[in-house]
Design an enzyme around this catalytic site. Structure first.
Site, mmCIF file in Angstrom:
data_model
loop_
_atom_site.group_PDB
_atom_site.id
_atom_site.type_symbol
_atom_site.label_atom_id
_atom_site.label_comp_id
_atom_site.label_asym_id
_atom_site.label_seq_id
_atom_site.Cartn_x
_atom_site.Cartn_y
_atom_site.Cartn_z
ATOM 1 N N THR A 102 0.818 -1.280 0.101
ATOM 2 C CA THR A 102 0.075 -0.006 0.192
ATOM 3 C C THR A 102 0.898 1.284 -0.213
ATOM 4 O OG1 THR A 102 -1.598 -1.189 1.396
ATOM 5 C CG2 THR A 102 -1.921 1.112 1.330
ATOM 6 N N LYS A 178 -6.932 1.385 -3.523
ATOM 7 C CA LYS A 178 -6.464 0.665 -2.349
ATOM 8 C C LYS A 178 -6.515 1.860 -0.891
ATOM 9 C CE LYS A 178 -5.137 -2.028 0.952
ATOM 10 N NZ LYS A 178 -3.944 -2.900 0.960
ATOM 11 N N LYS A 246 0.586 4.246 9.297
ATOM 12 C CA LYS A 246 1.209 4.507 7.773
ATOM 13 C C LYS A 246 -0.061 4.786 7.131
ATOM 14 C CE LYS A 246 2.083 0.790 5.352
ATOM 15 N NZ LYS A 246 1.379 0.972 4.109
#
Length: 304
Positions: A102, A178, A246
């Site tokens: 990702t 995503k 993150k």
């Protein structure tokens, strides 16, 4: 295809909970699979299970038709490709690099451009579904890239995915899709954790709360999937708190660049940050509920 064999050769870089399952799914589908990981124990386990092992991405990618990168972030992906002993040095011409991390869509576009300039293909292909689905070859893959990249990667994608979404003809689109998923997933985990801890504060039987909510309009996939970890007091990481620190951080960066307000995901990010700061960053992401409990004096299952 490897000249030594008519069996397609796939290298899987990153044998964590997701990568290991993907590697075993590929092996079960008949590919010759070489695994590589910073953990020698993970590689040894894969070799014991019938795969091949390599010490570096460069070694794993040599003569590979497909290289699948299953690491945490963009920095690790770039190191695997272009760092010391990187796969970009040894991937054969016309092979494809499938990037499952990702990351910011702009970085995916940059990495793709850099690799494609060498005559190889790059498929931006983030994954969703968890370790169990990875092991079953039933992931959801959100992919974008050139027609040539898709054609080269398709047999491997079919072995790893139950659902393959083809989202565009260039890298970056898969990454962007995503990030929308991660925005919702992070918000839903934070909301579910807040709700279950608040229910405990009200003196409610939280197992009964789980039963009622999962049959009601307030349910979400994340509530249904994550709150059993709270009910069992089991915070063994399936997906760690730091992952959402993150990912929600990337969303903030993207939104700031686009001058688009994302206050709900910003609030969720703060809850994950507080949970990480409280020493639970490597624990399961349902630990946000534990953070709420610690702040408010609520007892949850498993509390000492």
């Amino acid at each position: 295809m490897s000249p030594a064999s008519q069996t397609p050769h796939v290298a899987v870089i990153g044998l964590g909970s997701m990568g290991y399952g993907m590697a075993t799914s590929l092996k079960r589908a008949g590919f010759a699979v070489t695994g590589c990981d910073v953990s020698a124990d993970a590689v040894a386990r894969f070799v014991k299970d019938g795969g091949a092992g390599a010490k570096t991405p460069a070694e794993a990618a040599r003569e590979a038709d497909v290289v699948v990168s299953v690491v945490v972030n963009a920095a690790q992906t770039e190191a695997i490709l272009f760092g010391k002993d990187g796969a970009g040095e040894t991937m054969s011409k016309d092979s494809v690099f499938i990037s499952s991390a990702t990351m910011d869509p702009d970085i995916a576009r940059r990495l793709a451009k850099q690799l494609e300039a060498t005559g190889r293909h790059y498929l931006d292909a983030p994954i969703s579904g968890g370790a169990q689905r990875a092991a079953q070859g039933e992931l959801t893959i959100l992919a974008s890239g050139s027609a040539a990249a898709f054609a080269k990667a398709r047999p491997a994608l079919d072995a790893m995915a139950a659902k393959l979404y083809e989202l565009g003809d260039a890298a970056g689109q898969g990454a962007a899709f995503k990030m929308i998923n991660q925005l919702l997933a992070g918000v839903h985990i934070a909301a579910a954790s807040e709700a279950i801890a608040f229910a405990a504060k009200q003196g409610l039987d939280i197992r009964k709360v789980y039963e009622v909510i999962t049959a009601s309009a307030g349910n979400s996939w994340m509530f249904e999937n994550r709150m059993p970890h709270v009910l069992d007091g089991d915070y063994t990481p399936r997906s760690a708190v730091e992952i959402f620190v993150k990912d929600l951080g990337i969303i903030q960066d993207m939104a700031r660049s686009a001058k688009f307000p994302v206050p709900v995901s910003a609030a969720a990010l703060q809850m994950f940050l507080m949970t990480a700061a409280a020493g639970m960053g490597r624990d399961d992401d349902a630990s946000v509920a534990r953070m709420y409990a610690q702040v408010t004096g609520v007892k949850l299952p498993g509390d000492k």
